[in-house]
Design an enzyme around this catalytic site. Structure first.
Site, PDB file in Angstrom:
ATOM      1  N   THR A 182      28.073  -7.027 -15.251  1.00 43.47           N
ATOM      2  CA  THR A 182      29.495  -6.772 -15.010  1.00 43.47           C
ATOM      3  C   THR A 182      29.700  -5.736 -13.906  1.00 43.47           C
ATOM      4  O   THR A 182      30.620  -5.864 -13.085  1.00 43.47           O
ATOM      5  CB  THR A 182      30.176  -6.305 -16.307  1.00 43.47           C
ATOM      6  OG1 THR A 182      30.102  -7.351 -17.276  1.00 43.47           O
ATOM      7  CG2 THR A 182      31.629  -5.950 -16.066  1.00 43.47           C
ATOM      8  N   SER A 233      34.182 -15.372 -14.814  1.00 38.83           N
ATOM      9  CA  SER A 233      33.676 -14.286 -15.647  1.00 38.83           C
ATOM     10  C   SER A 233      32.388 -13.811 -15.003  1.00 38.83           C
ATOM     11  O   SER A 233      31.762 -14.550 -14.235  1.00 38.83           O
ATOM     12  CB  SER A 233      33.403 -14.793 -17.068  1.00 38.83           C
ATOM     13  OG  SER A 233      32.536 -13.919 -17.775  1.00 38.83           O
ATOM     14  N   THR A 234      31.994 -12.589 -15.299  1.00 41.86           N
ATOM     15  CA  THR A 234      30.663 -12.167 -14.868  1.00 41.86           C
ATOM     16  C   THR A 234      29.617 -13.163 -15.333  1.00 41.86           C
ATOM     17  O   THR A 234      28.625 -13.419 -14.644  1.00 41.86           O
ATOM     18  CB  THR A 234      30.330 -10.772 -15.438  1.00 41.86           C
ATOM     19  OG1 THR A 234      31.225  -9.809 -14.879  1.00 41.86           O
ATOM     20  CG2 THR A 234      28.895 -10.363 -15.130  1.00 41.86           C
ATOM     21  N   ASN A 235      29.870 -13.770 -16.500  1.00 45.26           N
ATOM     22  CA  ASN A 235      28.856 -14.599 -17.137  1.00 45.26           C
ATOM     23  C   ASN A 235      28.634 -15.940 -16.460  1.00 45.26           C
ATOM     24  O   ASN A 235      27.658 -16.629 -16.770  1.00 45.26           O
ATOM     25  CB  ASN A 235      29.213 -14.808 -18.604  1.00 45.26           C
ATOM     26  CG  ASN A 235      29.341 -13.499 -19.344  1.00 45.26           C
ATOM     27  OD1 ASN A 235      28.908 -12.454 -18.853  1.00 45.26           O
ATOM     28  ND2 ASN A 235      29.945 -13.528 -20.530  1.00 45.26           N
ATOM     29  N   THR A 244     -22.085 -19.969  -7.526  1.00 40.97           N
ATOM     30  CA  THR A 244     -21.365 -20.072  -8.791  1.00 40.97           C
ATOM     31  C   THR A 244     -21.854 -18.958  -9.697  1.00 40.97           C
ATOM     32  O   THR A 244     -23.050 -18.680  -9.754  1.00 40.97           O
ATOM     33  CB  THR A 244     -21.599 -21.435  -9.471  1.00 40.97           C
ATOM     34  OG1 THR A 244     -23.000 -21.630  -9.689  1.00 40.97           O
ATOM     35  CG2 THR A 244     -21.056 -22.568  -8.609  1.00 40.97           C
ATOM     36  N   SER A 267     -12.919   6.508   4.822  1.00 41.38           N
ATOM     37  CA  SER A 267     -13.327   7.571   3.911  1.00 41.38           C
ATOM     38  C   SER A 267     -13.096   8.934   4.539  1.00 41.38           C
ATOM     39  O   SER A 267     -13.258   9.119   5.747  1.00 41.38           O
ATOM     40  CB  SER A 267     -14.804   7.423   3.545  1.00 41.38           C
ATOM     41  OG  SER A 267     -15.241   8.505   2.745  1.00 41.38           O
ATOM     42  N   SER A 268     -12.741   9.885   3.689  1.00 43.29           N
ATOM     43  CA  SER A 268     -12.587  11.265   4.149  1.00 43.29           C
ATOM     44  C   SER A 268     -13.904  12.022   4.103  1.00 43.29           C
ATOM     45  O   SER A 268     -14.002  13.139   4.610  1.00 43.29           O
ATOM     46  CB  SER A 268     -11.552  11.983   3.279  1.00 43.29           C
ATOM     47  OG  SER A 268     -11.996  12.014   1.924  1.00 43.29           O
ATOM     48  N   LYS A 312     -17.339   4.676   7.629  1.00 40.61           N
ATOM     49  CA  LYS A 312     -17.040   3.686   6.595  1.00 40.61           C
ATOM     50  C   LYS A 312     -15.687   3.032   6.877  1.00 40.61           C
ATOM     51  O   LYS A 312     -14.706   3.696   7.167  1.00 40.61           O
ATOM     52  CB  LYS A 312     -17.019   4.343   5.217  1.00 40.61           C
ATOM     53  CG  LYS A 312     -16.926   3.375   4.048  1.00 40.61           C
ATOM     54  CD  LYS A 312     -17.127   4.134   2.736  1.00 40.61           C
ATOM     55  CE  LYS A 312     -17.197   3.199   1.541  1.00 40.61           C
ATOM     56  NZ  LYS A 312     -15.888   2.624   1.225  1.00 40.61           N
TER      57      LYS A 312
END
EC number: 4.3.1.1
Length: 468
Positions: A99, A138-140, A185, A316-317, A322
């Site tokens: 609504t 209606s909102t509905n 697999t 990477s830090s 990397k």
């Protein structure tokens, strides 16, 4: 400032804004996600289309006059064109079955129409949010119909990035058609294939999901406009239902129809569950492909290293040099979110009671969120990953001919038991299948060369069993 009132009381509203008292109350009541209606312009556009179609039907039925029709349609067209979207401030998750969203739309349209007619904002005696903009609705019925129209558009918009991803995979399939590699697999060596075949399956997967997306549009073509509150059509003209169907088709240019039973359509949320299921299907399969890409590119020296993904950023830090598969990783996470959104949609759909499901706002929010992030993820995967993938051909080739898995190609020629014996010895001695079979004179060099030709291991072919 202007003063607006409702049956609860009155509030001061800034003269600068086009929404009214009910929108302001809703914005104060529902500060939940901070993700507002203005974040989803497709929903604003579709809702404005519903209001315009209703106005066109109402004027034809003599329920509003021509002057109001022109003003309201002008306001709707402004919203359809993307203007004044900043006026839609209600939270996407809200109580009241939507609504607040409907009234945000009604109030903005009414005030834009008033301004067009030369009146001041809030002079609702000339154009009222409920009596005129919301007439016969209606909102509905307005909210779910607008939602379905928006979903239809989002489904249509998802096709283009999916086609681009499909085509990118198909292009890689052509590039890698000559690259023989080991199929696996259960993460164990199986039998040879080409890298092109592997990427061709990804292209086909996306293509099949495109078909699902296009089919899903049919699930949201049925609207419940004219049902008003619960589907019985109270407060609507007897001819409104047939007329609104024509008008919504004219306004949207899409093949929307009214449901045969508006009571059922008003309470049913099955279409949303189906659409969400399609998005989940895409997410599940796309995440699996990203898992493959990460695994195939693992290494570079202690992994499979069969393909190279584009280097996007340092990884990477602490570990110099990397580089991580950040694009497949982010797509994985988007897929997890879409799968989670699907569960929210399912729970909200199940939670409905009697003649109305009040949880459509969270359904709308989760579906729109999935559309947005999934579309962006697909585009990102295409342009920042798949299009730049290259193959490590020698590594792929060496894996095949150093593998125990190619012993499977001997089965039709020497039988399972002898093949198993060769495989066992190859594993134990760390030698190749080819060398052991030749050493034991089970087959000649010419026979082995023919059997292990790539083209003879990659597809069905005629053969004859060799004598002992």
């Amino acid at each position: 400032m202007r003063i607006e009132h409702d049956f609860i009381g009155q509030m001061e509203i800034s003269d600068e804004v086009y929404y009214g008292i009910q929108t302001l109350r809703a914005s104060e009541n529902f500060f939940i996600t901070n993700d507002k209606l203005c974040s989803y312009p497709v929903f604003i556009k579709s809702f404005a289309q519903v209001k315009k179609a209703a106005t066109l039907a109402n004027v034809q039925l003599g329920l509003i006059d021509e002057k109001l029709k022109i003003a309201i349609c002008h306001a709707c067209d402004l919203l359809i064109d993307g203007k004044y979207h900043d006026q839609f401030i209600v939270d996407m998750i809200q109580g009241g079955a939507g609504t607040s969203t409907n009234m945000n739309m009604n109030e903005v349209i009414a005030n834009l129409a008033l301004e067009y007619m030369g009146h001041q904002k809030g002079e609702y005696q000339f154009c009222h949010p409920n009596d005129h903009v919301n007439r016969s609705q209606s909102t509905n019925d307005a909210y779910p119909s607008a939602l379905k129209i928006a979903i239809y558009e989002r489904l249509s918009n998802l096709v283009a990035p999916m086609k681009a991803l499909r085509d990118a995979f198909a292009q890689k399939a052509k590039e890698f058609a000559h690259v023989i590699k080991m199929g696996r697999t259960q993460l164990q060596d199986a039998v040879p294939m080409t890298l092109g075949q592997e990427f061709e399956t990804y292209a086909l997967m996306v293509d099949r999901d495109i078909e699902q997306v296009l089919d899903a549009r049919n699930w949201v073509r049925e609207l419940n406009l004219g049902g008003t509150a619960i589907g019985t059509g109270i407060n609507s003209h007897p001819d409104y239902r047939s007329l609104i169907e024509k008008k919504i088709q004219e306004v949207t240019g899409r093949p929307f129809v009214m449901a045969n039973n508006l009571i059922e359509a008003t309470q049913s949320t099955g279409a949303y569950v189906q659409v969400s299921g399609v998005l989940k299907r895409i997410a599940v399969k796309l995440s699996k492909v990203c898992n493959d890409l990460r695994l195939l590119s693992s290494g570079p020296r202690a992994g499979l290293n069969e393909i190279n993904l584009p280097k996007m950023q340092p990884g990477s830090s602490i570990m110099p040099g990397k580089v991580n598969p950040v694009i497949p990783e982010v797509v994985n996470q988007v897929c997890f979110a879409v799968i989670g959104n699907d569960l929210s949609v399912a729970l909200a759909a199940e939670g409905g009671q009697l003649q109305l499901n009040v949880f459509e706002p969270v359904i709308a929010y989760k579906l729109f969120h999935s559309f947005v992030i999934l579309g962006r993820a697909i585009e990102t995967l295409t342009t920042k990953c798949v299009e730049g993938i290259t193959a490590n051909e020698k590594i792929c080739h060496d894996y095949v001919f150093n593998s125990i898995g190619i012993v499977t190609a001997l089965n039709p020629h020497i039988g399972y038991e002898k093949s198993a014996m060769i495989a066992k010895e190859a594993l134990k001695s760390d030698r190749s299948i080819y060398d052991i079979a030749l050493e034991k004179k089970i087959l000649t060099k010419e026979q082995l060369d023919d059997i292990f030709k790539p083209e003879n291991m990659l597809s069905p072919h005629a053969f004859k069993k060799h004598k002992d």
